[in-house]
Design a protein around this motif. Structure first.
Motif, mmCIF file in Angstrom:
data_model
loop_
_atom_site.group_PDB
_atom_site.id
_atom_site.type_symbol
_atom_site.label_atom_id
_atom_site.label_comp_id
_atom_site.label_asym_id
_atom_site.label_seq_id
_atom_site.Cartn_x
_atom_site.Cartn_y
_atom_site.Cartn_z
ATOM 1 N N VAL A 1 0.861 -1.183 0.000
ATOM 2 C CA VAL A 1 0.000 0.000 0.000
ATOM 3 C C VAL A 1 0.894 1.229 0.000
ATOM 4 C CG1 VAL A 1 -1.764 1.263 1.262
ATOM 5 C CG2 VAL A 1 -1.811 -1.229 1.234
ATOM 6 N N ILE A 2 0.695 2.116 -0.965
ATOM 7 C CA ILE A 2 1.542 3.306 -1.127
ATOM 8 C C ILE A 2 0.684 4.555 -0.965
ATOM 9 C CG2 ILE A 2 3.087 4.567 -2.681
ATOM 10 C CD1 ILE A 2 3.526 1.837 -4.128
ATOM 11 N N VAL A 3 1.179 5.501 -0.169
ATOM 12 C CA VAL A 3 0.479 6.769 0.046
ATOM 13 C C VAL A 3 1.446 7.907 -0.284
ATOM 14 C CG1 VAL A 3 -0.751 8.236 1.680
ATOM 15 C CG2 VAL A 3 -0.883 5.755 1.898
ATOM 16 N N VAL A 4 0.977 8.880 -1.064
ATOM 17 C CA VAL A 4 1.773 10.062 -1.413
ATOM 18 C C VAL A 4 0.983 11.297 -0.996
ATOM 19 C CG1 VAL A 4 2.957 11.324 -3.254
ATOM 20 C CG2 VAL A 4 2.712 8.834 -3.411
ATOM 21 N N THR A 5 1.666 12.269 -0.363
ATOM 22 C CA THR A 5 0.999 13.521 0.005
ATOM 23 C C THR A 5 1.482 14.652 -0.895
ATOM 24 O OG1 THR A 5 2.651 14.320 1.595
ATOM 25 C CG2 THR A 5 1.001 12.750 2.416
ATOM 26 N N ASP A 6 0.752 15.768 -0.853
ATOM 27 C CA ASP A 6 1.124 16.906 -1.689
ATOM 28 C C ASP A 6 2.388 17.602 -1.212
ATOM 29 O OD1 ASP A 6 0.091 18.004 0.620
ATOM 30 O OD2 ASP A 6 -1.260 19.412 -0.378
ATOM 31 N N THR A 7 2.920 17.205 -0.063
ATOM 32 C CA THR A 7 4.184 17.759 0.417
ATOM 33 C C THR A 7 5.379 16.922 -0.024
ATOM 34 O OG1 THR A 7 3.947 16.530 2.486
ATOM 35 C CG2 THR A 7 3.129 18.791 2.460
ATOM 36 N N GLY A 8 5.127 15.853 -0.766
ATOM 37 C CA GLY A 8 6.221 15.025 -1.253
ATOM 38 C C GLY A 8 6.518 13.813 -0.407
ATOM 39 N N ARG A 9 5.792 13.639 0.677
ATOM 40 C CA ARG A 9 6.023 12.468 1.526
ATOM 41 C C ARG A 9 5.475 11.222 0.836
ATOM 42 N NH1 ARG A 9 5.681 11.100 7.146
ATOM 43 N NH2 ARG A 9 6.370 8.940 7.263
ATOM 44 N N VAL A 10 6.302 10.197 0.722
ATOM 45 C CA VAL A 10 5.905 8.924 0.131
ATOM 46 C C VAL A 10 6.093 7.843 1.181
ATOM 47 C CG1 VAL A 10 6.316 7.241 -1.706
ATOM 48 C CG2 VAL A 10 6.624 9.685 -2.160
ATOM 49 N N SER A 11 5.078 7.018 1.374
ATOM 50 C CA SER A 11 5.171 5.954 2.368
ATOM 51 C C SER A 11 4.590 4.684 1.783
ATOM 52 C CB SER A 11 4.401 6.359 3.629
ATOM 53 O OG SER A 11 4.439 5.326 4.586
ATOM 54 N N GLN A 12 5.174 3.566 2.149
ATOM 55 C CA GLN A 12 4.631 2.292 1.679
ATOM 56 C C GLN A 12 4.734 1.249 2.782
ATOM 57 O OE1 GLN A 12 7.079 1.657 -1.814
ATOM 58 N NE2 GLN A 12 8.464 0.319 -0.703
ATOM 59 N N ARG A 13 3.771 0.341 2.777
ATOM 60 C CA ARG A 13 3.724 -0.694 3.799
ATOM 61 C C ARG A 13 3.106 -1.954 3.194
ATOM 62 N NH1 ARG A 13 1.772 0.361 9.950
ATOM 63 N NH2 ARG A 13 3.119 2.142 9.505
ATOM 64 N N VAL A 14 3.655 -3.102 3.566
ATOM 65 C CA VAL A 14 3.147 -4.369 3.072
ATOM 66 C C VAL A 14 1.962 -4.808 3.923
ATOM 67 C CG1 VAL A 14 3.662 -6.821 2.703
ATOM 68 C CG2 VAL A 14 5.364 -5.068 2.115
ATOM 69 N N ALA A 15 0.881 -5.226 3.247
ATOM 70 C CA ALA A 15 -0.304 -5.752 3.925
ATOM 71 C C ALA A 15 -0.410 -7.249 3.628
ATOM 72 C CB ALA A 15 -1.555 -5.034 3.431
ATOM 73 N N PHE A 16 -0.733 -8.007 4.655
ATOM 74 C CA PHE A 16 -0.934 -9.450 4.497
ATOM 75 C C PHE A 16 -2.440 -9.710 4.466
ATOM 76 C CE2 PHE A 16 3.256 -8.888 6.243
ATOM 77 C CZ PHE A 16 4.018 -9.766 5.489
ATOM 78 N N LEU A 17 -2.934 -10.074 3.299
ATOM 79 C CA LEU A 17 -4.368 -10.147 3.053
ATOM 80 C C LEU A 17 -4.966 -11.454 3.571
ATOM 81 C CD1 LEU A 17 -4.285 -8.751 -0.586
ATOM 82 C CD2 LEU A 17 -4.673 -7.488 1.540
ATOM 83 N N ALA A 18 -6.300 -11.460 3.651
ATOM 84 C CA ALA A 18 -7.002 -12.665 4.118
ATOM 85 C C ALA A 18 -7.029 -13.737 3.044
ATOM 86 C CB ALA A 18 -8.426 -12.299 4.538
ATOM 87 N N SER A 19 -6.992 -13.306 1.774
ATOM 88 C CA SER A 19 -7.015 -14.258 0.656
ATOM 89 C C SER A 19 -6.315 -13.620 -0.527
ATOM 90 C CB SER A 19 -8.451 -14.627 0.288
ATOM 91 O OG SER A 19 -9.177 -13.466 -0.093
ATOM 92 N N GLU A 20 -5.890 -14.462 -1.469
ATOM 93 C CA GLU A 20 -5.208 -13.932 -2.651
ATOM 94 C C GLU A 20 -6.214 -13.210 -3.539
ATOM 95 O OE1 GLU A 20 -2.318 -15.351 -6.355
ATOM 96 O OE2 GLU A 20 -2.972 -16.791 -4.830
ATOM 97 N N PRO A 21 -5.972 -11.935 -3.854
ATOM 98 C CA PRO A 21 -6.940 -11.180 -4.645
ATOM 99 C C PRO A 21 -6.752 -11.423 -6.141
ATOM 100 C CG PRO A 21 -5.134 -9.750 -4.036
ATOM 101 C CD PRO A 21 -4.847 -11.087 -3.404
ATOM 102 N N SER A 22 -7.837 -11.340 -6.863
ATOM 103 C CA SER A 22 -7.749 -11.375 -8.319
ATOM 104 C C SER A 22 -7.313 -10.005 -8.818
ATOM 105 C CB SER A 22 -9.114 -11.734 -8.912
ATOM 106 O OG SER A 22 -10.048 -10.690 -8.628
ATOM 107 N N ALA A 23 -7.003 -9.948 -10.120
ATOM 108 C CA ALA A 23 -6.620 -8.657 -10.707
ATOM 109 C C ALA A 23 -7.761 -7.658 -10.579
ATOM 110 C CB ALA A 23 -6.222 -8.845 -12.166
ATOM 111 N N ASP A 24 -9.005 -8.126 -10.784
ATOM 112 C CA ASP A 24 -10.163 -7.231 -10.674
ATOM 113 C C ASP A 24 -10.332 -6.719 -9.240
ATOM 114 O OD1 ASP A 24 -10.767 -7.417 -13.320
ATOM 115 O OD2 ASP A 24 -12.357 -8.910 -13.085
ATOM 116 N N GLU A 25 -10.159 -7.615 -8.265
ATOM 117 C CA GLU A 25 -10.308 -7.178 -6.864
ATOM 118 C C GLU A 25 -9.242 -6.174 -6.496
ATOM 119 O OE1 GLU A 25 -10.529 -8.872 -2.250
ATOM 120 O OE2 GLU A 25 -10.085 -10.261 -3.909
ATOM 121 N N THR A 26 -8.009 -6.396 -6.964
ATOM 122 C CA THR A 26 -6.928 -5.451 -6.687
ATOM 123 C C THR A 26 -7.247 -4.083 -7.269
ATOM 124 O OG1 THR A 26 -5.297 -7.237 -6.701
ATOM 125 C CG2 THR A 26 -4.467 -4.991 -6.960
#
Length: 344
Positions: free
Chosen positions: A148-173
């Protein structure tokens, strides 16, 4: 009250002690600084400085060294800061140019400061509570992992790995990405965090965490991190090399560096002068458990707020040079952030 010549003698003692690490005597002052008066006159001036608790004799029949109060008077009466050399200014520009995101820029900033000063360098992250979320991305990494990646208008970029309940399809993603972007894009970090909290407060009917709730929770944690102050530091190893400059243990300093909360409080309470510079010396830091150290800090500007950077070290430090370095780096960092904002 200290006379003008007394202040000059104090300045000479501070400068010589910082340069040599040796207590300073009246003969050395006469030989090095050419006051045009006798050693006996200088001794009288030193006696007055000692009466004011500005200098002290560490050993019987030795020279004198500055006290914490003496350093304070010295800093308060600095006529001007020692200018940086052209080579130092070029080095600042070369090291801070062509950086990536804000995280990279602040890491480079502390590395630059510790190179210039030989002290522990500290940069406070700006508060992003008022920043707006400009972009949200959900990228499936395979299996049940997504970033999961979040970018703010001040230039801050953050990312974090999420461990999902099930493998998502391309459509779900794709649907997750659209839903999160719709929820957060254009909102402030504070408002975005509040919106996520409201959604998570509604318990699912089956009591299970699905992929949507897991992504929401991950985003909420990221936005909460954006709202909390934190520090970037470099040069902690310099404390071990300078251990002899501390009267007692360096353990409280190492602990403060590791925990950060103490340093955040201290830097937040330091009062800056009209140039945006602040110092806190020795016993002035006693409420924070750092009576063995000094902090030199300066303000830098970022969109919508102001934060601080500085150096931490022993009270026996080169205050004019360190103040000049902090001011120069803070100015350069502010300019880079302003240029980055204009380019957006």
């Amino acid at each position: 009250m200290v006379s003008e010549r007394g202040l000059q003698v104090l300045r000479a003692i501070v400068q010589d002690y910082v340069d040599t690490r040796e207590p300073v005597g009246s003969k050395a002052i006469v030989d090095r600084h050419h006051f045009g008066v006798s050693a006996a006159t200088i001794r009288n001036d030193m006696a007055m400085l000692e009466d004011e608790d500005l200098i002290v004799a560490p050993h019987t029949s030795s020279g004198r060294v500055p006290t914490d109060k003496g350093y304070r008077v010295f800093v308060d009466h600095l006529a001007e800061l020692r200018p940086l050399s052209p080579a130092q200014r070029t080095a600042i520009g070369a090291f801070l140019e062509d950086t990536g995101d804000l995280d990279d820029l602040l890491v480079r900033t502390v590395r630059t400061l510790t190179r210039l000063t030989g002290q522990v360098a500290i940069v406070q992250y700006p508060s992003f509570a008022r920043a707006d979320v400009s972009h949200v991305e959900v990228v499936h990494l395979g299996g049940t992992r997504a970033v999961v990646i979040v970018v703010t208008d001040t230039g801050r970029v953050s990312q974090r790995v999420a461990f999902l309940a099930s493998e998502p399809s391309a459509d779900e993603t794709a649907q997750l990405k659209i839903a999160m972007a719709t929820l957060l894009t254009g909102k402030s970090v504070a408002d975005g965090a509040a919106a996520i909290t409201r959604l998570l407060d509604v318990e699912p009917a089956d009591g299970r965490e699905d992929n949507t709730r897991i992504i929401l929770r991950t985003l909420g944690e990221e936005l909460e991190d954006f709202r909390h102050d934190r520090l970037v530091m470099a040069g902690s190893a310099t404390l071990a090399r300078r251990e002899s400059d501390f009267r007692g243990s360096i353990y409280p300093l190492l602990e403060a560096i590791e925990e950060q909360v103490t340093l955040l409080r201290l830097m937040g309470e330091m009062v800056a002068d009209e140039h945006g510079l602040a110092t806190s010396i020795g016993r002035e830091n006693e409420p924070f458990g750092l009576a063995e150290a000094s902090v030199v800090a300066g303000d830098y500007d970022v969109v919508g707020s102001r934060a601080r950077l500085g150096v931490l070290g022993p009270t026996r430090m080169d205050y004019p040079s360190n103040l000049a370095s902090v001011r120069a780096v803070a100015h350069y960092l502010s300019r880079l952030l302003e240029e980055d904002e204009k380019a957006r």
